[in-house]
Design a protein around this motif. Structure first.
Motif, short mmCIF file in Angstrom:
data_model
loop_
_atom_site.label_atom_id
_atom_site.label_comp_id
_atom_site.label_asym_id
_atom_site.label_seq_id
_atom_site.Cartn_x
_atom_site.Cartn_y
_atom_site.Cartn_z
N UNK A 80 9.33 13.40 0.23
CA UNK A 80 9.47 13.39 -1.23
C UNK A 80 8.46 12.39 -1.79
N UNK A 81 7.42 12.90 -2.45
CA UNK A 81 6.36 12.03 -2.95
C UNK A 81 6.89 11.02 -3.97
N UNK A 82 7.89 11.42 -4.75
CA UNK A 82 8.45 10.51 -5.76
C UNK A 82 9.15 9.33 -5.10
N UNK A 83 9.88 9.60 -4.02
CA UNK A 83 10.55 8.52 -3.29
C UNK A 83 9.51 7.61 -2.64
N UNK A 84 8.50 8.20 -2.04
CA UNK A 84 7.46 7.39 -1.40
C UNK A 84 6.75 6.51 -2.43
N UNK A 85 6.49 7.06 -3.61
CA UNK A 85 5.85 6.27 -4.66
C UNK A 85 6.76 5.13 -5.11
N UNK A 86 8.06 5.40 -5.19
CA UNK A 86 9.01 4.36 -5.58
C UNK A 86 9.06 3.25 -4.53
N UNK A 87 8.99 3.63 -3.26
CA UNK A 87 8.96 2.64 -2.18
C UNK A 87 7.72 1.75 -2.33
N UNK A 88 6.59 2.37 -2.60
CA UNK A 88 5.35 1.62 -2.75
C UNK A 88 5.43 0.65 -3.93
N UNK A 89 5.99 1.12 -5.06
CA UNK A 89 6.12 0.25 -6.23
C UNK A 89 7.08 -0.91 -5.97
N UNK A 90 8.21 -0.60 -5.37
CA UNK A 90 9.21 -1.64 -5.11
C UNK A 90 8.66 -2.69 -4.15
N UNK A 91 7.92 -2.25 -3.15
CA UNK A 91 7.32 -3.20 -2.21
C UNK A 91 6.30 -4.07 -2.92
#
Length: 216
Positions: A80-91
């Motif tokens: 899920x690209x949206x989840x991956x992007x959220x992980x990147x932002x949160x990190x």
């Protein structure tokens, strides 16, 4: 990008994604770090010693997992690209290293690319195309594995000599030059590979004497 070696002892690594990629990432770290994998389901794959947490966080819930686990590194390996992007932002917001498995090429600050690794402990060689061509990294790893076969034993031998020469009071320049000559010696490498460390040590002492005499 600049290659670094990072000690993950006593650290946590958080992996989002329970597929084969997530499993491979988990295995990469579980010999040293405490690894937690979060996914709604898990592939029939080897996750090593990782802790598997069955959950399906949406993009708004990702940050809660980072706050809970407090990882040194987080891996985004979901489909899920949206989840991956959220992980990147949160990190990024928390100053945590992040590896996003679905990205190649240009990356955000703090992004980590996991290299292919050729290992003969304590010798470790990382090979990377910065995520652009993993197949090339894999081929090079196979070639380098053949080249460094036996390098671990040599590194251990030379490391012991380094301490011994320091204890004997050998000055820095002589110690450095002697150790380099020893590491280059085909005879010493062959003796170490054959387990004849006493004989290798005798040859090494001769090399040290020659280095000292050459500077007089």
């Amino acid at each position: 990008m600049i290659p670094l070696l990072h000690d993950f002892s006593d650290c946590r690594v958080l992996v989002f994604g329970g597929g084969p990629v997530g499993a491979r990432k988990a295995r990469r770290f579980d010999h040293e770090a405490e690894v937690v994998v979060v996914a709604p389901e898990f592939a029939d794959a080897d996750f090593g010693e990782a802790t598997l947490e069955r959950a399906s966080p949406d993009p708004t819930e990702v940050s809660e997992w980072l706050d809970r686990i407090e990882p040194a590194l987080v891996v985004a390996a979901t489909d899920d690209a949206a989840v991956n992007a959220a992980v990147e932002r949160a990190a990024g917001d928390r100053g945590v290293l992040v590896n996003r498995a679905d990205h190649s090429g240009e990356r955000s600050p703090g992004a980590v690319v996991l290299p292919a690794i050729a290992r003969d402990d304590p010798v470790v060689v990382g090979i990377s195309t910065q995520g652009g061509a993993p197949a090339v990294s894999g081929v090079l790893r196979e070639e380098i594995e053949r080249e460094i076969d036996g390098a671990g034993a040599l590194a251990g031998f030379v490391g012991d000599l380094r301490e011994r020469f320091a204890d004997l009071g050998v000055d820095g320049p002589h110690r450095r030059d002697a150790l380099r000559a020893i590491a280059r010696s085909d005879r010493i490498r062959a003796l170490v590979a054959d387990g004849q460390t006493d004989q290798a040590r005798e040859v090494a002492e001769t090399v040290l004497t020659e280095v000292r005499n050459s500077s007089e």
